[in-house]
Write a protein that holds these residues in place. Structure first.
Motif, PDB file in Angstrom:
ATOM      1  N   ARG A 162      50.225  30.970  46.194  1.00 26.06           N
ATOM      2  CA  ARG A 162      48.874  30.339  45.596  1.00 26.06           C
ATOM      3  C   ARG A 162      48.107  29.556  46.487  1.00 26.06           C
ATOM      4  O   ARG A 162      48.777  29.274  47.813  1.00 26.06           O
ATOM      5  CB  ARG A 162      49.475  29.381  44.426  1.00 26.06           C
ATOM      6  CG  ARG A 162      50.152  29.896  43.187  1.00 26.06           C
ATOM      7  CD  ARG A 162      50.237  28.982  42.153  1.00 26.06           C
ATOM      8  NE  ARG A 162      51.194  29.552  40.911  1.00 26.06           N
ATOM      9  CZ  ARG A 162      50.545  30.352  40.234  1.00 26.06           C
ATOM     10  NH1 ARG A 162      49.062  30.514  40.077  1.00 26.06           N
ATOM     11  NH2 ARG A 162      51.090  30.858  39.147  1.00 26.06           N
ATOM     12  N   SER A 163      46.900  29.569  46.198  1.00 24.94           N
ATOM     13  CA  SER A 163      46.085  28.721  47.213  1.00 24.94           C
ATOM     14  C   SER A 163      46.265  27.315  46.629  1.00 24.94           C
ATOM     15  O   SER A 163      46.775  27.063  45.811  1.00 24.94           O
ATOM     16  CB  SER A 163      44.571  29.374  46.537  1.00 24.94           C
ATOM     17  OG  SER A 163      43.919  28.626  45.732  1.00 24.94           O
ATOM     18  N   ASP A 167      45.108  29.052  42.869  1.00 20.83           N
ATOM     19  CA  ASP A 167      44.849  30.456  42.484  1.00 20.83           C
ATOM     20  C   ASP A 167      46.009  31.392  42.908  1.00 20.83           C
ATOM     21  O   ASP A 167      46.592  31.104  43.598  1.00 20.83           O
ATOM     22  CB  ASP A 167      43.632  31.105  43.239  1.00 20.83           C
ATOM     23  CG  ASP A 167      42.373  30.160  42.885  1.00 20.83           C
ATOM     24  OD1 ASP A 167      41.820  30.189  41.562  1.00 20.83           O
ATOM     25  OD2 ASP A 167      41.992  29.419  43.897  1.00 20.83           O
ATOM     26  N   GLU A 182      46.249  39.526  45.556  1.00 20.17           N
ATOM     27  CA  GLU A 182      45.920  39.981  44.328  1.00 20.17           C
ATOM     28  C   GLU A 182      44.438  40.303  44.535  1.00 20.17           C
ATOM     29  O   GLU A 182      43.617  40.865  43.610  1.00 20.17           O
ATOM     30  CB  GLU A 182      46.417  38.993  43.312  1.00 20.17           C
ATOM     31  CG  GLU A 182      47.757  38.909  42.905  1.00 20.17           C
ATOM     32  CD  GLU A 182      48.085  39.844  42.144  1.00 20.17           C
ATOM     33  OE1 GLU A 182      47.408  40.130  41.127  1.00 20.17           O
ATOM     34  OE2 GLU A 182      49.297  40.448  42.301  1.00 20.17           O
ATOM     35  N   GLN A 183      43.838  39.330  45.345  1.00 21.09           N
ATOM     36  CA  GLN A 183      42.236  39.389  45.424  1.00 21.09           C
ATOM     37  C   GLN A 183      41.919  39.197  46.911  1.00 21.09           C
ATOM     38  O   GLN A 183      42.790  38.322  47.592  1.00 21.09           O
ATOM     39  CB  GLN A 183      41.588  38.447  44.735  1.00 21.09           C
ATOM     40  CG  GLN A 183      41.975  37.031  44.745  1.00 21.09           C
ATOM     41  CD  GLN A 183      41.623  36.380  43.642  1.00 21.09           C
ATOM     42  OE1 GLN A 183      40.337  36.430  42.965  1.00 21.09           O
ATOM     43  NE2 GLN A 183      42.170  34.927  43.254  1.00 21.09           N
ATOM     44  N   GLU A 187      38.079  35.131  48.151  1.00 20.75           N
ATOM     45  CA  GLU A 187      37.828  34.656  46.991  1.00 20.75           C
ATOM     46  C   GLU A 187      38.712  33.608  46.363  1.00 20.75           C
ATOM     47  O   GLU A 187      38.692  33.222  45.125  1.00 20.75           O
ATOM     48  CB  GLU A 187      37.763  35.820  45.704  1.00 20.75           C
ATOM     49  CG  GLU A 187      36.834  36.797  46.179  1.00 20.75           C
ATOM     50  CD  GLU A 187      36.828  38.200  45.110  1.00 20.75           C
ATOM     51  OE1 GLU A 187      37.664  37.979  44.349  1.00 20.75           O
ATOM     52  OE2 GLU A 187      36.206  39.217  45.640  1.00 20.75           O
ATOM     53  N   THR A 188      39.318  33.117  47.152  1.00 21.66           N
ATOM     54  CA  THR A 188      40.200  31.877  47.209  1.00 21.66           C
ATOM     55  C   THR A 188      39.545  30.789  48.165  1.00 21.66           C
ATOM     56  O   THR A 188      40.531  30.594  49.055  1.00 21.66           O
ATOM     57  CB  THR A 188      41.742  32.387  47.094  1.00 21.66           C
ATOM     58  OG1 THR A 188      41.990  32.874  48.352  1.00 21.66           O
ATOM     59  CG2 THR A 188      42.273  33.173  45.846  1.00 21.66           C
ATOM     60  N   SER A 190      39.492  27.643  48.439  1.00 21.29           N
ATOM     61  CA  SER A 190      40.462  26.488  48.784  1.00 21.29           C
ATOM     62  C   SER A 190      41.403  26.613  49.910  1.00 21.29           C
ATOM     63  O   SER A 190      41.731  25.636  50.428  1.00 21.29           O
ATOM     64  CB  SER A 190      41.040  26.165  47.532  1.00 21.29           C
ATOM     65  OG  SER A 190      42.107  26.848  46.994  1.00 21.29           O
TER      66      SER A 190
END
Length: 257
Positions: A162-163, A167, A182-183, A187-188, A190
């Protein structure tokens, strides 16, 4: 007259036995202490239980043992600096921006020469993210395959990645390393300090250049390029995305759990 005197004597003896006897510790309770969560009655000087139970008895909500966490550590029911994050994730965050001579950052760190830098970045930039220095690692391949290096550093393999903002980056470590996020990491946001930037990885396989034998000023052709990762893709190419001169700068990504 003799019978009446005997009855009086027995009565006085009985009354004397009913009084507290300091010789046996039968004294009054010390009093009441407050710990911020409400009053707590202390045990008496004789060691008795203030609730009326026998001395040494424990109440159902007293801490009689330290349960074992899933990582082998023990807890006492309250959070501490060494507790694992509550959602049991591996968090990824940006560490320092540096040239490719990762091995010179902390040459005595063995399997993970960038871990010390990741610990410092976690304390200064993401102070509420990491539970302890021992549960911190860099996302930089040093010798073997990337996944093997990370496992050897203690990174959990079954927790989600996770971020810092929570996220989902990948469902687990192997999926992230082998198949991609996942992306796109861009786009994450943080994860990064400021803009999302490329980062040193050393690639996925032992054949990927990783600058581990490069030091500042070295220009040997076989050691002047290292592998960087991309913040723009979601497939397996994100880790060995490109080559970059070892004397240029890129970020390091860090993990903690």
């Amino acid at each position: 007259m003799v019978v009446r005197s005997t009855v009086v004597a027995v009565s006085l003896a009985t009354m004397g036995c009913s009084r507290p006897n300091p010789a046996f510790g039968d004294t009054e309770s010390v009093g009441v202490e407050t710990d911020g969560d409400g009053p707590t009655v202390t045990a008496s000087e004789a060691g008795g239980d203030p609730s009326g139970g026998p001395a040494g008895a424990t109440s159902p909500d007293s801490e009689t043992s330290n349960p074992t966490a899933d990582d082998g550590s023990t807890t006492t029911g309250s959070p501490s600096e060494t507790d694992a994050p509550t959602d049991h994730a591996v968090f990824v965050y940006q560490g320092p921006v540096t040239h490719g001579g990762i091995a010179t950052l902390s040459p005595d760190s063995g399997l993970d020469p960038a871990r010390v830098s990741c610990v410092a970045a976690g304390v200064s930039t993401f102070p509420d993210l990491c539970s302890s220095a021992e549960r911190t690692a860099s996302l930089v391949r040093s010798s073997g395959r990337m996944i093997d290096d990370l496992v050897a550093r203690g990174v959990p393999t079954t927790r989600p990645i996770r971020s810092p903002a929570g996220d989902l980056v990948a469902v687990d470590l192997d999926t992230w390393i082998e198949s991609g996020p996942e992306q796109p990491l861009i786009e994450t946001p943080s994860i990064f300090v400021g803009n999302a930037v490329p980062f040193w990885t050393g690639g996925r396989e032992p054949s990927d250049p990783n600058c581990m034998e490069w030091t500042a000023g070295m220009v040997a052709p076989s050691r002047e390029f290292g592998t960087i990762g991309s913040q723009h893709v979601t497939d397996g190419s994100w880790l060995p995305a490109d080559l970059q001169a070892c004397n240029s700068t890129a970020a390091i990504l860090c993990l903690c759990w």
